[in-house]
Write a protein that holds these residues in place. Sequence first.
Motif, mmCIF file in Angstrom:
data_model
loop_
_atom_site.group_PDB
_atom_site.id
_atom_site.type_symbol
_atom_site.label_atom_id
_atom_site.label_comp_id
_atom_site.label_asym_id
_atom_site.label_seq_id
_atom_site.Cartn_x
_atom_site.Cartn_y
_atom_site.Cartn_z
ATOM 1 N N GLN A 185 4.870 33.882 -2.656
ATOM 2 C CA GLN A 185 5.674 33.333 -1.571
ATOM 3 C C GLN A 185 5.134 31.958 -1.186
ATOM 4 O OE1 GLN A 185 8.423 34.804 -0.515
ATOM 5 N NE2 GLN A 185 8.056 36.581 -1.828
ATOM 6 N N PRO A 186 5.886 30.882 -1.378
ATOM 7 C CA PRO A 186 5.353 29.537 -1.139
ATOM 8 C C PRO A 186 5.175 29.193 0.331
ATOM 9 C CG PRO A 186 7.669 29.406 -1.742
ATOM 10 C CD PRO A 186 7.269 30.840 -1.917
ATOM 11 N N LEU A 187 5.919 29.847 1.216
ATOM 12 C CA LEU A 187 5.857 29.523 2.641
ATOM 13 C C LEU A 187 4.904 30.457 3.368
ATOM 14 C CD1 LEU A 187 9.647 28.917 3.377
ATOM 15 C CD2 LEU A 187 7.900 27.267 2.676
ATOM 16 N N ALA A 188 4.101 29.886 4.266
ATOM 17 C CA ALA A 188 3.120 30.675 4.997
ATOM 18 C C ALA A 188 3.767 31.791 5.800
ATOM 19 C CB ALA A 188 2.300 29.763 5.909
ATOM 20 N N LYS A 189 4.941 31.528 6.352
ATOM 21 C CA LYS A 189 5.607 32.533 7.184
ATOM 22 C C LYS A 189 5.937 33.792 6.385
ATOM 23 C CE LYS A 189 10.356 30.747 6.636
ATOM 24 N NZ LYS A 189 10.905 31.972 6.051
ATOM 25 N N ASP A 190 6.092 33.646 5.083
ATOM 26 C CA ASP A 190 6.397 34.787 4.232
ATOM 27 C C ASP A 190 5.145 35.514 3.759
ATOM 28 O OD1 ASP A 190 9.170 34.344 4.379
ATOM 29 O OD2 ASP A 190 9.044 32.838 2.787
ATOM 30 N N ARG A 191 3.982 35.007 4.148
ATOM 31 C CA ARG A 191 2.721 35.670 3.811
ATOM 32 C C ARG A 191 1.997 36.181 5.055
ATOM 33 N NH1 ARG A 191 -0.210 31.734 2.240
ATOM 34 N NH2 ARG A 191 1.332 30.062 2.108
ATOM 35 N N VAL A 192 2.713 36.205 6.184
ATOM 36 C CA VAL A 192 2.151 36.752 7.411
ATOM 37 C C VAL A 192 2.079 38.272 7.301
ATOM 38 C CG1 VAL A 192 2.547 37.109 9.881
ATOM 39 C CG2 VAL A 192 2.943 34.858 8.866
ATOM 40 N N LEU A 193 0.943 38.837 7.719
ATOM 41 C CA LEU A 193 0.779 40.286 7.704
ATOM 42 C C LEU A 193 1.368 40.874 8.981
ATOM 43 C CD1 LEU A 193 -2.821 40.929 6.329
ATOM 44 C CD2 LEU A 193 -0.659 41.576 5.276
ATOM 45 N N ALA A 194 2.520 41.489 8.866
ATOM 46 C CA ALA A 194 3.124 42.132 10.031
ATOM 47 C C ALA A 194 2.295 43.321 10.488
ATOM 48 C CB ALA A 194 4.552 42.573 9.699
#
Length: 290
Positions: A185-194
């Motif tokens: 996932q290139p965007l940081a928001k898509d690598r956030v741990l929910a």
Amino acid sequence: MNRTDLGPQRIVCLTEETTEWLYLLGQQHRIVGISGYTVRPPQARHEKPKVSAFLSAKIDKILALQPDHVFGFSDLQADIAAALVRAGVAVTVFNQRSVDDIVAVLWQVAALVGCTQAAQRWIEAVHAQHAAMRQAVQQRVQRGARRPRVYFEEWDDPPITAIRWVSELIDIAGGEDIFPERACQPLAKDRVLADPLEVVRRAPDIIVGSWCGKKFRPERVAARPGWQDIPAVRQGHLFEVKSADILQPGPAALTDGVAQLHRIVLAWMDGQVAAVLGQGGVAQAGGCHA
């Protein structure tokens, strides 16, 4: 052929990695402006005007430098690039996300300044370094050691997992990224741990923090609810690698960043983590692109 009289003569680098690369190629005289987040090489901050942050830039100041080429990075600098293009400046915005992408960008920049031979030598040396790392790990595996599971955190609130080039460098260094599916996932928001407890479930042996320019606080990580059950926390195997060394997609990540990871991994495989604990790097102010 090397023809250092070719290509742009007045370059503005909106991020650190192209600045560091041009210095490594001996082409720093072409640089007329840099990012204010630049820390590598250290002399660049003293020698070159600082004309941008990461998400913003002083367009008037850049234009006053009369650049004939500007290097940028990713969609996050699209507005800066557009303003400069409208003003008639040649702009190249790179978007490297993997180790191979980084090498390709370094090659492109070297070609623009007529330094392909020097670039080829540097790239070959890096590939040899990475091959030696893999060999050192494989030798330990053959003796019965296993590769450690690694959780890499590039931000703490919210927790963000490793971007692709970092995940690949963990592999080169001998570890196993516990979130390989997120690395693409290139965007940081898509690598956030929910759900931070997912780290607990994946049970890393090593935790590496690189908090985008602020000091990594292992005691805060260890105190997260439920994280006391993680092997890395129970054993105190929490390390820091400076963001300037690994979260800039350029030369530093391919050399210093991966070397620090490799040292940590080998120490874990050899049962000598105490010898390097806390020596993975010291936090340093600076930007990151991940």
